[in-house]
Design a protein around this motif. Structure first.
Motif, short mmCIF file in Angstrom:
data_model
loop_
_atom_site.label_atom_id
_atom_site.label_comp_id
_atom_site.label_asym_id
_atom_site.label_seq_id
_atom_site.Cartn_x
_atom_site.Cartn_y
_atom_site.Cartn_z
N GLU A 113 0.85 -1.20 0.00
CA GLU A 113 0.00 0.00 0.00
C GLU A 113 0.89 1.25 0.00
N GLU A 114 0.56 2.22 -0.85
CA GLU A 114 1.28 3.49 -0.83
C GLU A 114 0.83 4.27 0.39
N VAL A 115 1.80 4.68 1.19
CA VAL A 115 1.50 5.35 2.45
C VAL A 115 1.58 6.87 2.30
N ALA A 116 2.61 7.34 1.61
CA ALA A 116 2.82 8.78 1.44
C ALA A 116 3.83 9.00 0.32
N ALA A 117 3.91 10.23 -0.14
CA ALA A 117 4.98 10.62 -1.05
C ALA A 117 6.18 11.01 -0.21
N LEU A 118 7.35 10.62 -0.63
CA LEU A 118 8.57 10.95 0.11
C LEU A 118 8.67 12.46 0.31
N SER A 119 8.26 13.22 -0.68
CA SER A 119 8.35 14.68 -0.60
C SER A 119 7.39 15.27 0.45
N ASP A 120 6.41 14.51 0.90
CA ASP A 120 5.49 14.98 1.94
C ASP A 120 6.12 14.95 3.34
N ILE A 121 7.21 14.19 3.48
CA ILE A 121 7.85 14.03 4.78
C ILE A 121 9.12 14.88 4.79
N PRO A 122 9.15 15.95 5.56
CA PRO A 122 10.35 16.78 5.56
C PRO A 122 11.55 16.03 6.14
N VAL A 123 12.73 16.28 5.57
CA VAL A 123 13.96 15.69 6.12
C VAL A 123 14.12 16.23 7.54
N GLY A 124 14.28 15.32 8.49
CA GLY A 124 14.36 15.69 9.90
C GLY A 124 12.99 15.91 10.52
N GLY A 125 11.93 15.63 9.78
CA GLY A 125 10.57 15.85 10.28
C GLY A 125 9.71 14.61 10.17
N SER A 126 8.45 14.77 10.51
CA SER A 126 7.51 13.64 10.58
C SER A 126 6.13 14.05 10.13
N ILE A 127 5.33 13.05 9.76
CA ILE A 127 3.92 13.25 9.44
C ILE A 127 3.12 12.07 9.97
N GLY A 128 1.83 12.25 10.09
CA GLY A 128 0.93 11.16 10.42
C GLY A 128 0.33 10.60 9.14
N ALA A 129 0.01 9.32 9.15
CA ALA A 129 -0.59 8.66 8.00
C ALA A 129 -1.36 7.44 8.50
N THR A 130 -1.85 6.64 7.57
CA THR A 130 -2.50 5.37 7.93
C THR A 130 -1.97 4.27 7.03
N ILE A 131 -1.92 3.09 7.58
CA ILE A 131 -1.59 1.88 6.82
C ILE A 131 -2.66 0.86 7.16
N GLY A 132 -3.39 0.42 6.15
CA GLY A 132 -4.47 -0.53 6.39
C GLY A 132 -5.50 0.01 7.36
N GLY A 133 -5.69 1.32 7.38
CA GLY A 133 -6.65 1.95 8.27
C GLY A 133 -6.12 2.24 9.66
N ALA A 134 -4.92 1.78 9.99
CA ALA A 134 -4.33 2.01 11.30
C ALA A 134 -3.44 3.25 11.28
N PRO A 135 -3.51 4.09 12.31
CA PRO A 135 -2.69 5.29 12.32
C PRO A 135 -1.21 4.97 12.54
N VAL A 136 -0.36 5.62 11.76
CA VAL A 136 1.09 5.46 11.87
C VAL A 136 1.74 6.83 11.83
N LEU A 137 3.00 6.88 12.25
CA LEU A 137 3.80 8.09 12.19
C LEU A 137 5.01 7.80 11.32
N LEU A 138 5.26 8.66 10.34
CA LEU A 138 6.39 8.49 9.42
C LEU A 138 7.41 9.59 9.68
N SER A 139 8.68 9.21 9.73
CA SER A 139 9.77 10.18 9.90
C SER A 139 10.80 9.96 8.82
N GLN A 140 11.48 11.05 8.45
CA GLN A 140 12.61 10.97 7.52
C GLN A 140 13.82 11.57 8.24
N PRO A 141 14.49 10.75 9.08
CA PRO A 141 15.62 11.27 9.87
C PRO A 141 16.75 11.81 8.99
#
Length: 162
Positions: A68-96
């Protein structure tokens, strides 16, 4: 009848009442408390268990959402985070670091509230637990356990559940 073997009505009621109380206490331990599994709302409660799982497996991942596509890489700032869902479950994505994405269950391991992105960390709005956005580790309690990691991979400019 022999008085030594006869059980008085009062003794039977006392013994029976004690058994009922023990049974009620035992069943009360099985009932879900408010803010735990099954509740939803804007206060951050979710349908996940207090162990941080999202219902798919004990690691908080969503195995049925692989690919499943979760997000576009460009949506996640380098050194930042966003919220998303995978299979309807809430997740947090970071790009350290650039191009490196990590994901964690957004369910607090303290009491199952939904954790959000706040500044450079993940913060639980219910009791104030703070988690490291790059590792999911607890930075401030009351939570004792880190957020479970969720498998994701980068494919071009897409973050895919894996």
């Amino acid at each position: 009848m022999d008085d030594a073997r006869e059980l008085s009505r009062r003794t039977a009621l006392v013994l029976g009442g004690g058994g009922v109380a023990v049974s009620a206490l035992t069943l009360a331990g099985c009932a879900p408390s408010s803010g735990s599994a099954g509740s939803t709302g804007s206060t951050g409660d979710s349908g996940a268990g207090s162990d941080g799982s999202t219902g798919s497996d004990s690691g908080g991942g969503t195995t049925d959402a692989a690919g499943e596509e979760v997000a576009a890489l460009s949506d996640i700032p380098v050194g930042g985070s966003i919220g998303a869902t995978i299979g309807g479950a809430p997740v947090l994505l970071s790009q350290p670091t650039e191009g490196d994405v990590v994901a964690f269950s957004a369910i607090c391991t303290h009491q199952g509230c939904q954790v959000g992105v706040e500044g450079g960390a993940f913060v639980c709005p219910c009791h104030g637990s703070v988690f490291d956005a790059a590792t999911g580790a607890v930075e401030q309690g009351p939570a004792l356990d880190p957020l479970p990691s969720v498998a994701v991979m980068v494919d071009g400019d897409r973050v895919i559940a894996g």
